[in-house]
Structure formats: C-alpha cells, structure tokens
Design an enzyme around this catalytic site. Sequence first.
Site, PDB file in Angstrom:
ATOM      1  N   TYR A  88       0.686  -1.084   0.276  1.00 24.09           N
ATOM      2  CA  TYR A  88      -0.190  -0.061  -0.026  1.00 24.09           C
ATOM      3  C   TYR A  88       0.797   1.277   0.027  1.00 24.09           C
ATOM      4  O   TYR A  88       0.454   2.301  -0.401  1.00 24.09           O
ATOM      5  CB  TYR A  88      -0.971   0.034   1.265  1.00 24.09           C
ATOM      6  CG  TYR A  88      -2.182  -0.947   1.124  1.00 24.09           C
ATOM      7  CD1 TYR A  88      -2.113  -2.157   0.797  1.00 24.09           C
ATOM      8  CD2 TYR A  88      -3.436  -0.099   1.158  1.00 24.09           C
ATOM      9  CE1 TYR A  88      -3.122  -2.849   0.750  1.00 24.09           C
ATOM     10  CE2 TYR A  88      -4.615  -0.775   1.156  1.00 24.09           C
ATOM     11  CZ  TYR A  88      -4.587  -2.223   1.040  1.00 24.09           C
ATOM     12  OH  TYR A  88      -5.781  -3.024   0.943  1.00 24.09           O
ATOM     13  N   LYS A 109       3.728 -14.978   1.620  1.00 23.80           N
ATOM     14  CA  LYS A 109       3.988 -15.620   0.360  1.00 23.80           C
ATOM     15  C   LYS A 109       5.646 -15.824   0.085  1.00 23.80           C
ATOM     16  O   LYS A 109       6.218 -15.306  -0.696  1.00 23.80           O
ATOM     17  CB  LYS A 109       3.402 -14.812  -0.636  1.00 23.80           C
ATOM     18  CG  LYS A 109       3.291 -15.491  -2.145  1.00 23.80           C
ATOM     19  CD  LYS A 109       2.279 -16.634  -2.349  1.00 23.80           C
ATOM     20  CE  LYS A 109       2.275 -17.260  -3.525  1.00 23.80           C
ATOM     21  NZ  LYS A 109       1.757 -18.594  -3.748  1.00 23.80           N
ATOM     22  N   ASP A 147     -12.044  -9.809   4.720  1.00 23.93           N
ATOM     23  CA  ASP A 147     -13.440  -9.896   4.143  1.00 23.93           C
ATOM     24  C   ASP A 147     -13.620 -11.250   4.053  1.00 23.93           C
ATOM     25  O   ASP A 147     -14.989 -11.507   4.467  1.00 23.93           O
ATOM     26  CB  ASP A 147     -13.358  -9.056   2.753  1.00 23.93           C
ATOM     27  CG  ASP A 147     -13.424  -7.596   2.897  1.00 23.93           C
ATOM     28  OD1 ASP A 147     -13.158  -6.979   3.802  1.00 23.93           O
ATOM     29  OD2 ASP A 147     -13.694  -6.991   1.640  1.00 23.93           O
ATOM     30  N   ASP A 159      -2.430 -18.231  -0.016  1.00 25.46           N
ATOM     31  CA  ASP A 159      -3.066 -19.038  -0.737  1.00 25.46           C
ATOM     32  C   ASP A 159      -3.825 -20.230   0.018  1.00 25.46           C
ATOM     33  O   ASP A 159      -4.953 -20.273  -0.091  1.00 25.46           O
ATOM     34  CB  ASP A 159      -2.589 -19.354  -2.099  1.00 25.46           C
ATOM     35  CG  ASP A 159      -1.148 -20.150  -2.137  1.00 25.46           C
ATOM     36  OD1 ASP A 159      -0.338 -20.005  -0.979  1.00 25.46           O
ATOM     37  OD2 ASP A 159      -0.751 -20.593  -3.111  1.00 25.46           O
ATOM     38  N   ASP A 178      -6.023  -7.366   4.127  1.00 26.21           N
ATOM     39  CA  ASP A 178      -7.176  -6.763   3.830  1.00 26.21           C
ATOM     40  C   ASP A 178      -8.153  -7.811   2.998  1.00 26.21           C
ATOM     41  O   ASP A 178      -9.241  -7.875   3.347  1.00 26.21           O
ATOM     42  CB  ASP A 178      -6.873  -5.772   2.440  1.00 26.21           C
ATOM     43  CG  ASP A 178      -8.067  -5.160   1.909  1.00 26.21           C
ATOM     44  OD1 ASP A 178      -8.680  -4.739   2.622  1.00 26.21           O
ATOM     45  OD2 ASP A 178      -7.905  -5.086   0.583  1.00 26.21           O
TER      46      ASP A 178
HETATM   47  C1  IPM Z   1     -10.250  -1.606   4.451  1.00 25.79           C
HETATM   48  C2  IPM Z   1     -10.502  -1.006   3.016  1.00 25.79           C
HETATM   49  C3  IPM Z   1      -9.307  -0.109   2.499  1.00 25.79           C
HETATM   50  C4  IPM Z   1      -7.977  -0.910   2.621  1.00 25.79           C
HETATM   51  C5  IPM Z   1      -9.329   0.763   1.284  1.00 25.79           C
HETATM   52  C6  IPM Z   1     -10.783   1.445   1.086  1.00 25.79           C
HETATM   53  C7  IPM Z   1      -8.162   1.638   1.088  1.00 25.79           C
HETATM   54  O1  IPM Z   1     -10.722  -1.963   1.918  1.00 25.79           O
HETATM   55  O2  IPM Z   1     -10.234  -0.860   5.207  1.00 25.79           O
HETATM   56  O3  IPM Z   1     -10.233  -2.850   4.474  1.00 25.79           O
HETATM   57  O4  IPM Z   1      -7.806  -1.499   1.656  1.00 25.79           O
HETATM   58  O5  IPM Z   1      -7.183  -0.942   3.393  1.00 25.79           O
HETATM   59 MN    MN Z   2     -10.868  -4.006   2.828  1.00 21.91          MN
END
Ligand code: IPM
Ligand code: MN
Length: 359
Positions: free
Chosen positions: A141, A187, A247, A219, A243
């Site tokens: 990032y 990785k 999710d 992975d 990240d």
């Molecule tokens: C998160 C989001 C952010 C990230 C984006 C919006 C920059 O996806 O907080 O998980 O990738 O960190």
């Molecule tokens: Mn995110």
Amino acid sequence: MSEIKKIAVLKGDYIGPEIMDAGLSVLAAVTQNTDFNYELIDLPFGGDGIDRCNDPLPRSTVEKAKESDAILLSAIGGPKWDNAAKRPEQGLLEIRSELNLFANVRPTKVSQIQLERSPLKADIIDHTDFVIVRELTSGAYFGKPRALTTTNAIDTMYYSVEEIERIMHVGFKMAARRKKHVTIVDKSNVLATSKLWRQVGQSIAKRYPDVTVDYYYVDAMSMAIIREPNSFDVVITPNLFGDILSDEAAQIAGSIGQIPSMSIGSEGPNLYEPIHGSAPDIAGKGIANPISMINTVAMMLAESFNEQEMAQEIRKAVAHVMTKRISTPDMGGKDTTKTVTDNIVSYINEHTLQKVTMK
Ligand code: IPM
Ligand code: MN
Ligand code: NAD
C-alpha cells in the site's frame, strides 16, 4: 465530574452516516446515567472531506484527530469521487500513516445464533474465534516507487525488519492473552518481503515460548480459514493479505456488516472502524446493517476507555436482537437499520432502567 472524553467522529460516505448515527445512538444509550462524559468532534474526511474542504484528509482533521482520545470512523469512498484528483481512499491511507496506526485488529467470532446465518456448515464454524492482526502502514500500500502510465504501472511491496518486528509483537502479545496460538501468513515461496516476514516471525516467536506458531502461505490460508476456521487464534498478516483475508473471514460469521476493527500505533489515539466499505449499492435505502458500527463503539469503549461493562452491555443487546431474528437483509432478515438500532437501544434502556431501580 469526570474528565470529558474527546471522540473524533468521521462520519464517512454513502452508508457511513447511516451507520454512524446508529453507533452514536447506542453510545448515548449505554452511557446515560453514568459518569462517562464525552464530546463528539465532527471532522470532514473521505468524500465528505472532498465535498466540505476539497480534501479527503484536511490538515485540521489530522490535528484534531491526534488530540482526541479515540477516533470513530464509519466508511468512506464511492462512485461519486472515483475520478477525484485525490480519492477518499487516499485520505484513509494517509490518516493511518499520519497517526502511525500500524496494527489493525479484525475479529471473527461466531456466536451460537450466527451458526445458522453463515454460508458454511455449523459444525465447521462452531467455536470460531480468531483475530487477524493486519499490518496497516507499509507493504504494497505504501512502497515507492508507484506509477501509472497508459503503457505500464508499478507498485512496490516494501517491509523493513522494524516494521515486521513491531506487528509481530502486537500479535504475539495478543495471543499470549488469548489461546496462545499464532499463525503467520505470507507468500515466502515467492516474495522477498514475505521471506523477511517469515524470518522475523521465526525470531520473534522465540521470545514467546508459551505461544505455538504455525506458518501458512496466503493462498493455502485462504482455504484453511474456510475449511477449519475454529483452529485459529491470532493470524498475523502483511497489509494486502490482511485486507483480503479479513473480508473472507467476515463472511464466516454471516456478513461483513457486523465486523468492527481497531487500529493501534505506539502512541496517540486508536482508530475504530468497521472493516467494510461505504456500500454504495444499498446506501439511502435504510437497510445497512448497523451492527458493525455498534460493535465498533463497543470495541472503543472496551479498548480505549476500559469500560468493559458498557461494552458487554452492547454485546448483550446485539446478541438479543440476533436471537430475536431482528436483522437487515445481509443477515437474511427484512428489517431496517432503524429497527435493528431501535431494538438494541431499547434493550440497553430497559437494562439500564433495571439497574437504576435495583440500586
Ligand atoms: C479496508 C479498505 C481499505 C484498505 C481501502 C478502502 C483503502 O478496503 O479498510 O479494508 O484496503 O485498507
Ligand atoms: Mn478492505
Ligand atoms: P463494501 O464493503 O462497501 O461492500 C461490499 C458488499 O458488502 C456490498 O454488497 C455491500 O452492500 C455489503 N455491505 C458492506 N457493509 C454492509 C453493511 N453494513 N450492511 C449490509 N451490507 C453491507 O465494498 P465495495 O463495494 O468493494 O466498496 C465500496 C466503496 O467503499 C469503495 O469506494 C471502497 O474503496 C470503499 N471502502 C472503504 C472502506 C473503509 O472506509 N474502511 C473499506 C472497504 C471499501
């Protein structure tokens, strides 16, 4: 009178203000008739920052956020600003970096009632309780150079030993207070940064002899958290992998619309935010799940203000609405943000009333 706590409020975009309102009404309910006094400081940020100040992260927002006791953020971004000179997401990365919030903690805990909401089988997810400790201010990032032209593009994945050491310590200390099990994700069969990640992880692990450690390539890890989510405790990941995996992990508990997070640095206030985005697809419909923001408020009360009882009260109220099957569509229900929030607030009010009467 006790000191007034300063809470910076970054209300965000699309569903951001909808769920922030819900979180703040729960904060008001749980703190009523207590000596927890607070001041909310509304700060322009993200798309809202662009609209109000032409900047997703105005200087004054950084300064006031630094002076606060805790920062509450909902979610930012969305199509309205996709072509902005500086996008809302850039503001999010910058505030994390400016406040040196290098460790982001994202919990996945499956309660009894969530067993039936998950797309996974109940026996697989039962007793799932792990946290992802995501490195937040370096990696892919933030590495330089970064460039985009019409013919090519470049991103750089960078990690220093110090950056890896400090996130490892956060994860190992957390594991020492939990189930004493760390999983290090990387990785390292391909990436140089990941080779360093694993080497540093191995050397830090020696300082925590009571903590069991295992190692996964990212992975294979993406498969393992679906196959046996209840086998993990603390999962330490580089920025980008965390990240993605967080999710995925959120879905195990039924919906991303429930998951809070906490970002911590070595000094200064913590930042609390749901892990999801601004959900433009459902904004304005009144159906965003407010539980992520409400759990975020609980996390802030517990971690920044050591108000464990209040946090517990909120968690009980959340469990109550889930048990009553009052839920927004992402959790399989037909209820609105307002109905879910009102029921949580009423539960808290009733219990507060009972406590006052019992005194
Ligand atoms: C998160 C989001 C952010 C990230 C984006 C919006 C920059 O996806 O907080 O998980 O990738 O960190
Ligand atoms: Mn995110
Ligand atoms: P998203 O997390 O906003 O949405 C993904 C899916 O989850 C959508 O179907 C959405 O409706 C659903 N969802 C998310 N939160 C929900 C909630 N509380 N209740 C019910 N459903 C919910 O991800 P996206 O659509 O990829 O991104 C939308 C915008 O948000 C983008 O601009 C992205 O950059 C931004 N974003 C911001 C943050 C943040 O502020 N921390 C995090 C992720 C994405």
